[in-house]
Scaffold this motif. Sequence first.
Motif, PDB file in Angstrom:
ATOM      1  N   LYS A  31       0.856  -1.345   0.018  1.00  0.00           N
ATOM      2  CA  LYS A  31      -0.054  -0.096  -0.100  1.00  0.00           C
ATOM      3  C   LYS A  31       0.914   1.222   0.211  1.00  0.00           C
ATOM      4  N   SER A  32       0.310   2.394  -0.578  1.00  0.00           N
ATOM      5  CA  SER A  32       1.028   3.682  -0.478  1.00  0.00           C
ATOM      6  C   SER A  32       0.168   4.609   0.092  1.00  0.00           C
ATOM      7  N   VAL A  33       0.945   5.745   0.409  1.00  0.00           N
ATOM      8  CA  VAL A  33       0.288   6.645   1.281  1.00  0.00           C
ATOM      9  C   VAL A  33      -1.174   7.241   0.842  1.00  0.00           C
ATOM     10  N   ILE A 142      -6.011   4.523   6.024  1.00  0.00           N
ATOM     11  CA  ILE A 142      -4.679   4.356   6.139  1.00  0.00           C
ATOM     12  C   ILE A 142      -3.670   4.003   5.210  1.00  0.00           C
ATOM     13  N   GLY A 143      -4.209   3.861   3.847  1.00  0.00           N
ATOM     14  CA  GLY A 143      -3.511   3.790   2.635  1.00  0.00           C
ATOM     15  C   GLY A 143      -4.275   3.868   1.342  1.00  0.00           C
TER      16      GLY A 143
ATOM     17  N   ALA B   1       5.540   8.138  -0.481  1.00  0.00           N
ATOM     18  CA  ALA B   1       4.551   7.903  -1.282  1.00  0.00           C
ATOM     19  C   ALA B   1       4.647   6.471  -2.052  1.00  0.00           C
TER      20      ALA B   1
END
Lengths: 160, 160
Positions: A31-33, A142-143, B1
């Motif tokens: 996952k990414s931000v 959260i992502g 990111a």
Amino acid sequence: ARPRVGYFYAGKHTKNLIAEKIREIKVNDIKSVPVVVREDASVYDAIVTLFVEDVGTLFVVHEDGSLAGVISRKDLLKIAIGNADIRQIPVSVIMTRMPNLVTCNPEESAYDAARKIVVHQVDALPVVKTEEINGKVKYKVIGRITKTIITKLFVELGTI
Amino acid sequence: ARPRVGYFYAGKHTKNLIAEKIREIKVNDIKSVPVVVREDASVYDAIVTLFVEDVGTLFVVHEDGSLAGVISRKDLLKIAIGNADIRQIPVSVIMTRMPNLVTCNPEESAYDAARKIVVHQVDALPVVKTEEINGKVKYKVIGRITKTIITKLFVELGTI
């Protein structure tokens, strides 16, 4: 307009081995931000955020930070070509909102997340954790999981 | 990111086996039909085509059908929020044009195409065949490879 199916040929054993390995990858590992805007942000501000943060999808959050909606480039494009004043219209007017959102959780497999992206024809999924606040179920963002991340994962799988 | 790298763990043998199988898949086996507009089409017409054809990227072609440029949703969004009259401006003004385009050919691997998508940070690649017309090299657009297609391929790889 659809790609042919069944284009992936391998022996049954190899195919199962690959599928098994792919399903071991978790959303949490890739996952990414998330990039979020508040629901009272203007459409114009959302577009600026899209360019500044260099993403294709924005998540919209309530004041308490919980998930309220999702906005795509096409949602923004549709309103931008109309006659509306995009500096006055809040994103909450054009977003896709709960409970019509497709989400995923960090413990899900990347495979399941990718399948949701394909089936529901979206570019990105918010990764959420459910929380109960004052008896109400809230989704903390959260992502994000995107087609870009899945494409990167595909490249990693193909790299020796 | 950015997603973490190295999140895919497997034994060396398994990893090589997966990578080998993935690299056998050709662009030609998974490409979708291209959606094109002529270079004198207006930005407004391009946006309409984007929605009607339900795609994220348009390829722009010369009168002879050869590739002239590529237009993304963000290219269209950027001009749509300006003060320009999008019914008067031709797509040729805002498109990314040759020789700055990233393309792929039908005999390339899906892996190589996906890597180009990641490295050049684009959503889609035109699949082209080169032709020499009157001593000039032209690119005939015969398909498209997108992050959506790679995501579908990933799902297929993970399906037992």
